[in-house]
Design a protein around this motif. Structure first.
Motif, PDB file in Angstrom:
ATOM      1  N   UNK A  32       0.823  -1.210   0.000  1.00  0.00           N
ATOM      2  CA  UNK A  32       0.000   0.000   0.000  1.00  0.00           C
ATOM      3  C   UNK A  32       0.861   1.265   0.000  1.00  0.00           C
ATOM      4  N   UNK A  33       1.989   1.229   0.719  1.00  0.00           N
ATOM      5  CA  UNK A  33       2.829   2.414   0.828  1.00  0.00           C
ATOM      6  C   UNK A  33       3.773   2.586  -0.360  1.00  0.00           C
ATOM      7  N   UNK A  34       4.124   1.505  -1.030  1.00  0.00           N
ATOM      8  CA  UNK A  34       5.158   1.598  -2.067  1.00  0.00           C
ATOM      9  C   UNK A  34       4.787   2.514  -3.232  1.00  0.00           C
ATOM     10  N   UNK A  35       3.548   2.470  -3.757  1.00  0.00           N
ATOM     11  CA  UNK A  35       3.249   3.330  -4.910  1.00  0.00           C
ATOM     12  C   UNK A  35       3.522   4.809  -4.664  1.00  0.00           C
ATOM     13  N   UNK A  36       3.336   5.282  -3.433  1.00  0.00           N
ATOM     14  CA  UNK A  36       3.581   6.689  -3.133  1.00  0.00           C
ATOM     15  C   UNK A  36       5.019   6.932  -2.681  1.00  0.00           C
ATOM     16  N   UNK A  43      13.937   0.342   3.903  1.00  0.00           N
ATOM     17  CA  UNK A  43      13.857   1.792   4.040  1.00  0.00           C
ATOM     18  C   UNK A  43      12.562   2.245   4.679  1.00  0.00           C
ATOM     19  N   UNK A  44      11.462   1.589   4.310  1.00  0.00           N
ATOM     20  CA  UNK A  44      10.164   1.942   4.895  1.00  0.00           C
ATOM     21  C   UNK A  44      10.139   1.587   6.374  1.00  0.00           C
ATOM     22  N   UNK A  45      10.695   0.434   6.748  1.00  0.00           N
ATOM     23  CA  UNK A  45      10.731   0.039   8.161  1.00  0.00           C
ATOM     24  C   UNK A  45      11.549   1.036   8.981  1.00  0.00           C
ATOM     25  N   UNK A  46      12.659   1.520   8.410  1.00  0.00           N
ATOM     26  CA  UNK A  46      13.486   2.490   9.125  1.00  0.00           C
ATOM     27  C   UNK A  46      12.725   3.788   9.365  1.00  0.00           C
ATOM     28  N   UNK A  47      11.960   4.245   8.357  1.00  0.00           N
ATOM     29  CA  UNK A  47      11.177   5.466   8.530  1.00  0.00           C
ATOM     30  C   UNK A  47      10.068   5.277   9.557  1.00  0.00           C
ATOM     31  N   UNK A  48       9.385   4.126   9.499  1.00  0.00           N
ATOM     32  CA  UNK A  48       8.328   3.861  10.471  1.00  0.00           C
ATOM     33  C   UNK A  48       8.882   3.812  11.891  1.00  0.00           C
ATOM     34  N   UNK A 114       5.516   9.525   3.466  1.00  0.00           N
ATOM     35  CA  UNK A 114       4.934   8.520   4.355  1.00  0.00           C
ATOM     36  C   UNK A 114       3.792   9.123   5.171  1.00  0.00           C
ATOM     37  N   UNK A 115       3.983  10.323   5.700  1.00  0.00           N
ATOM     38  CA  UNK A 115       2.930  10.983   6.474  1.00  0.00           C
ATOM     39  C   UNK A 115       1.716  11.281   5.603  1.00  0.00           C
ATOM     40  N   UNK A 116       1.964  11.618   4.332  1.00  0.00           N
ATOM     41  CA  UNK A 116       0.855  11.849   3.411  1.00  0.00           C
ATOM     42  C   UNK A 116       0.049  10.570   3.227  1.00  0.00           C
ATOM     43  N   UNK A 117       0.753   9.443   3.042  1.00  0.00           N
ATOM     44  CA  UNK A 117       0.071   8.155   2.894  1.00  0.00           C
ATOM     45  C   UNK A 117      -0.749   7.832   4.141  1.00  0.00           C
ATOM     46  N   UNK A 197      -8.730   8.921  -4.835  1.00  0.00           N
ATOM     47  CA  UNK A 197      -7.459   9.314  -4.227  1.00  0.00           C
ATOM     48  C   UNK A 197      -6.685   8.083  -3.768  1.00  0.00           C
ATOM     49  N   UNK A 198      -7.372   7.166  -3.082  1.00  0.00           N
ATOM     50  CA  UNK A 198      -6.690   5.953  -2.620  1.00  0.00           C
ATOM     51  C   UNK A 198      -6.278   5.055  -3.778  1.00  0.00           C
ATOM     52  N   UNK A 199      -7.056   5.078  -4.851  1.00  0.00           N
ATOM     53  CA  UNK A 199      -6.658   4.321  -6.035  1.00  0.00           C
ATOM     54  C   UNK A 199      -5.352   4.866  -6.595  1.00  0.00           C
ATOM     55  N   UNK A 200      -5.241   6.186  -6.697  1.00  0.00           N
ATOM     56  CA  UNK A 200      -4.042   6.803  -7.248  1.00  0.00           C
ATOM     57  C   UNK A 200      -2.839   6.620  -6.330  1.00  0.00           C
ATOM     58  N   UNK A 201      -3.065   6.726  -5.011  1.00  0.00           N
ATOM     59  CA  UNK A 201      -1.950   6.654  -4.073  1.00  0.00           C
ATOM     60  C   UNK A 201      -1.549   5.236  -3.725  1.00  0.00           C
ATOM     61  N   UNK A 202      -2.545   4.335  -3.593  1.00  0.00           N
ATOM     62  CA  UNK A 202      -2.272   3.006  -3.056  1.00  0.00           C
ATOM     63  C   UNK A 202      -2.657   1.872  -4.000  1.00  0.00           C
TER      64      UNK A 202
END
Length: 226
Positions: A32-36, A43-48, A114-117, A197-202
């Motif tokens: 879900x997060x990768x498209x955005x 890298x995503x785990x480190x940010x979270x 990430x915060x936007x997602x 919006x969710x279709x475009x982002x996720x």
């Protein structure tokens, strides 16, 4: 990983679990997060993890972890409506970067994405609503009742509070296995939502909003997840 359900402990979130929980959330929601964000799992785990370190739980939320031999194998977050007198409203504020040390300009850009997602996945509970977010189970522990135990705990927590009258959650339209599990626990789809919006982002178009009225709650069975 094989385990007996009575060897699983449900406990409140602590800072020492931040790294394990961040990796667990990536297992569950990376697609879900990768498209955005265009971040790979590490890298995503480190940010979270940075986000969990920098931002303690909101006053109107509580994260739980399922532990087996000290390892986090499951998690969920319970949210309720913030008390207007004690918690400032945040509904209309844009995503803001939390205070962090030693973060580069590129890191800030990725954190903002990430915060936007997270903003577009967020749900604002109504009065009397206990909302379940981020239900995640480690891949090696799936099918062994961990998700059911977390939901069981959430159900009893909500039932013990006279101000709460419904449990709720969202599930994506393609996640049929999770939806079956919720239906077995007596959740019912109240609304089918379609979001451009969710279709475009996720890359997710359909979302089911499911509810479980607490006055009609049945105790969650101990049978294993499908």
């Amino acid at each position: 990983m094989t385990m007996a359900q009575n060897h699983i402990t449900i406990a409140p979130m602590q800072a020492k679990y931040n790294r394990q929980v961040s990796h667990l959330l990536v297992h569950a929601f990376h697609s879900k997060f990768y498209p955005l964000t265009r971040l790979e799992p590490g890298g995503l785990a480190a940010l979270l993890e940075q986000l969990l370190d920098a931002c303690p739980e909101e006053p109107a939320s509580q994260r739980l972890v399922a532990l087996h031999e000290g390892e986090v194998i499951g998690t969920l977050c319970l949210k309720r409506k913030a008390e207007a007198d004690n918690i400032p409203a945040m509904d209309n504020e844009p995503a803001r970067l939390p205070p962090m040390k030693n973060i580069t300009r590129d890191g800030k850009r990725k954190m903002f994405k990430l915060l936007t997602a997270l903003h577009f996945l967020d749900h604002k509970p109504q009065e009397g609503e206990c909302y379940i977010a981020d239900l995640s189970v480690h891949p090696a522990a799936r099918g062994q009742g961990v998700g059911r135990q977390l939901l069981h705990w959430a159900q009893h927590y909500a039932c013990s509070d006279p101000h709460l009258n419904v449990l709720s959650l969202h599930v994506s339209g393609h996640n049929l296995g999770a939806k079956r599990l919720y239906e077995q626990i007596s959740f019912r789809t109240q609304a089918e939502k379609r979001s451009l919006v969710r279709l475009l982002l996720f890359h997710e178009w359909r979302w089911a909003y499911m509810v479980l009225p607490l006055q009609q709650t049945n105790i969650v069975s101990e049978q294993e997840e499908p």
